[in-house]
Scaffold this motif. Sequence first.
Motif, mmCIF file in Angstrom:
data_model
loop_
_atom_site.group_PDB
_atom_site.id
_atom_site.type_symbol
_atom_site.label_atom_id
_atom_site.label_comp_id
_atom_site.label_asym_id
_atom_site.label_seq_id
_atom_site.Cartn_x
_atom_site.Cartn_y
_atom_site.Cartn_z
ATOM 1 N N ALA A 107 0.838 -1.197 0.066
ATOM 2 C CA ALA A 107 0.066 -0.002 0.073
ATOM 3 C C ALA A 107 0.778 1.080 -0.092
ATOM 4 N N TYR A 108 2.033 1.307 0.812
ATOM 5 C CA TYR A 108 2.692 2.214 0.899
ATOM 6 C C TYR A 108 3.699 2.692 -0.470
ATOM 7 N N THR A 109 4.047 1.742 -1.118
ATOM 8 C CA THR A 109 4.537 1.868 -2.394
ATOM 9 C C THR A 109 3.763 2.124 -3.228
ATOM 10 N N VAL A 110 2.549 1.507 -3.544
ATOM 11 C CA VAL A 110 1.798 1.834 -4.662
ATOM 12 C C VAL A 110 1.074 3.634 -4.567
ATOM 13 N N SER A 111 0.952 3.896 -3.219
ATOM 14 C CA SER A 111 0.384 5.253 -3.050
ATOM 15 C C SER A 111 1.482 6.275 -3.075
ATOM 16 N N GLY A 112 2.823 5.885 -3.141
ATOM 17 C CA GLY A 112 3.657 6.777 -2.942
ATOM 18 C C GLY A 112 4.877 7.190 -4.153
ATOM 19 N N GLY A 113 5.393 6.171 -4.678
ATOM 20 C CA GLY A 113 6.290 6.164 -5.740
ATOM 21 C C GLY A 113 7.890 6.606 -4.855
ATOM 22 N N SER A 114 8.653 6.949 -5.910
ATOM 23 C CA SER A 114 10.151 7.161 -5.624
ATOM 24 C C SER A 114 10.267 8.330 -4.651
ATOM 25 N N ASP A 115 9.424 9.295 -4.901
ATOM 26 C CA ASP A 115 9.885 10.569 -4.236
ATOM 27 C C ASP A 115 9.631 10.425 -2.688
ATOM 28 N N ALA A 116 8.244 9.757 -2.584
ATOM 29 C CA ALA A 116 7.848 9.472 -1.208
ATOM 30 C C ALA A 116 9.044 8.731 -0.354
ATOM 31 N N VAL A 117 9.497 7.946 -1.095
ATOM 32 C CA VAL A 117 10.672 7.098 -0.605
ATOM 33 C C VAL A 117 11.676 8.094 -0.073
ATOM 34 N N ASN A 118 11.983 8.908 -1.114
ATOM 35 C CA ASN A 118 13.335 9.628 -0.732
ATOM 36 C C ASN A 118 13.218 10.397 0.358
ATOM 37 N N VAL A 119 11.820 11.031 0.347
ATOM 38 C CA VAL A 119 11.849 12.405 1.116
ATOM 39 C C VAL A 119 11.769 11.666 2.835
ATOM 40 N N THR A 120 11.316 10.581 2.876
ATOM 41 C CA THR A 120 11.341 10.041 4.245
ATOM 42 C C THR A 120 12.501 9.256 4.648
ATOM 43 N N GLN A 121 12.982 8.902 3.746
ATOM 44 C CA GLN A 121 14.267 8.101 4.043
ATOM 45 C C GLN A 121 15.475 8.800 4.886
ATOM 46 N N LYS A 122 15.739 10.296 4.272
ATOM 47 C CA LYS A 122 16.787 10.871 4.878
ATOM 48 C C LYS A 122 16.369 11.281 6.147
ATOM 49 N N TYR A 123 14.948 11.446 6.551
ATOM 50 C CA TYR A 123 14.884 11.387 8.341
ATOM 51 C C TYR A 123 14.814 10.452 8.785
ATOM 52 N N GLN A 124 14.263 9.268 8.514
ATOM 53 C CA GLN A 124 14.433 8.015 9.046
ATOM 54 C C GLN A 124 15.811 7.528 9.314
ATOM 55 N N ILE A 125 16.864 7.766 8.298
ATOM 56 C CA ILE A 125 17.938 7.400 8.740
ATOM 57 C C ILE A 125 18.873 8.099 9.543
#
Lengths: 568, 60
Positions: free
Chosen positions: A163-181
């Motif tokens: 659900a997360y992937t289908v609703s988001g796409g690459s940029d959603a992954v990028n923008v949250t990854q930097k804060y998560q890390i």
Amino acid sequence: MNLLDYVVLLGTMLGIALYGMWLTRGRHNLDSYLRGSGDSRWFVVGLSVMATQASAVTFLSTPGQGFASGLGFIQIYFGMPIALIIIAAVFLPIYRRLNVITAYEYLGQRFDTKARLLGAAIFLLQRGLGAGITIYAPAIVLSTVFGWRLDVTIICSGLVVIAYTVSGGSDAVNVTQKYQIGVIFAGMLAACVVLLHKLPAGLGLTDALTLAGGMHKLQAVNFSTDPRERYTLWSGVLGATFLMLAYFGTDQSQVQRYISGASLRESRLGLMFNAVFKIPMQFFILSLGVLLFLFYQFEKPPVYFNEVEWKHQAEHGDASRLQAIETDFAAAHDRERQQLETWLNARRTGNSAAETAARAAVSAAHEEVETVRAQAEMAVDPTGKKKDTDYVFITFILDYLPHGLIGLLVATFFAAALSAKAAELNALGSATTVDIYRHVIKRQASDAHYLAASKWFTVFWGLVSISFALSATLAENLIQAVNIIGSIFYPVMLGLFVVGFFLRRIGGTAVFWGALATQVLVIALFFRLNISYLWYNLIGCAACVLFSAVLQMWLGPNNRSTPTPAQS
Amino acid sequence: MKPPDDKTAGSSSATPEPADSDPRDTGLPLLRTWRGIYLFVFGCFVLWVVLLTMLTMIFP
């Protein structure tokens, strides 16, 4: 976990999801869904590349690797700086010039359709199997926190990540990854401080290093030339360079990260950022595992870190046998702790004879502890395949970190696991759509059609990874299992690109059959030989180049050759 | 982006760009060339291997 942890957990998860959705609102075309907006600065590219590789698998599994085997695993990263320099100098300018969405488009342009499809198929096969392993990361977090069985949490987290992937796409992954890390690193630093604080009073840095060294946890560099030894300087510098070249240079999940840079400069600097910081980062994470090992020499750990599985066995299996193992473990651990204190006292008094004797006694006591732990593993799984090292760090977090921080770390671990899975599924969906569906099945359709197809392929691969995870039993910890699967398929993929970049006289037919023959060879060698898996990356790539060259000689001159960067 | 046409696969229109034709300026204050950056990165790698080797030897 208490109420505060659950509040922080829910708040963090909701915050990450809403922030990602808000930042990526209004993205509806295929290109931005698959490749991102293409305006990322080098720091974002660098963090995104790091987060895609590191992910929750690294943060969960690598401390466990350090706990079990010490620092030696760091040698797998010795190939990374060399590989990233080659990619920045050679691979990246080609990808950017051709404006490709997937790396396999290059193969189509350099060779022909069948070479492109072969590259995409190998990627899909390898990454599809890998996705079945990495789905364990969020599942392990959920399982440990909520006490649910692993198979239940695999299904739950698998559906959430789809659900997360289908609703988001690459940029959603990028923008949250930097804060998560960032949060994960802060949490790991906090764990490190807590660990140092909880070590016995009077145990200085030299004592700690001596104990860890004496128990073979600080063998960071192994000069052995025995090819059967998994991690050595040579397998790291030679074999792992090819593994990293293949992973960063040809795996769509990584290529997708760095081609989203605003310019060649931003993409290159993002890669160099990783080349500089990856080894110290892994050193820190593995050292955390070594610290955990030292800590659990003085504090009694669970006999089996996957406590949900242990309780399940106690309820549905031979409870008295498990009880006996726990009693034996407590006694063995107590003896080891006493011997360690004897050793430390001998060190402090400067009595070298007593120190040597105590050290030998510690080794014997430690072997006894390990024997009981092996019995516990056999009690859980008679084949002895199920390992519990992936549970070491999350168990420590839940047992020893302050409340509030536990909730934050668990939320971030879970979110990071989701993000990494999302990046992986996104890459699988995009490669299936661009390289196979759009190229072979439906050539003329609207952008909206391909975007919808990409999302459906993402769902398909998500379900495949859940099914694989439910049917497989991990014989290695997560971080090693991912690299072993990669080492079976990556060498051929790298071979295709190496031939494309450097051997202009070799055409599509030769490289196609050469690559297929190499894939058969690598799989056969993997099951026949007993050598470090890292060597298959070097052997496979070299074999692919050799087979392709010999086949081209047999087929005659290739009339559709293309000038290559190395020769133009 | 249209699917690549097989008939033009491998043609000169798809010639990859030579690596050395990229802009040479890195935009960094001290490391102004890409070669300089690559050497710096490689130097960091060698330094790490030396430090890790020393750790291994000091605490065997």
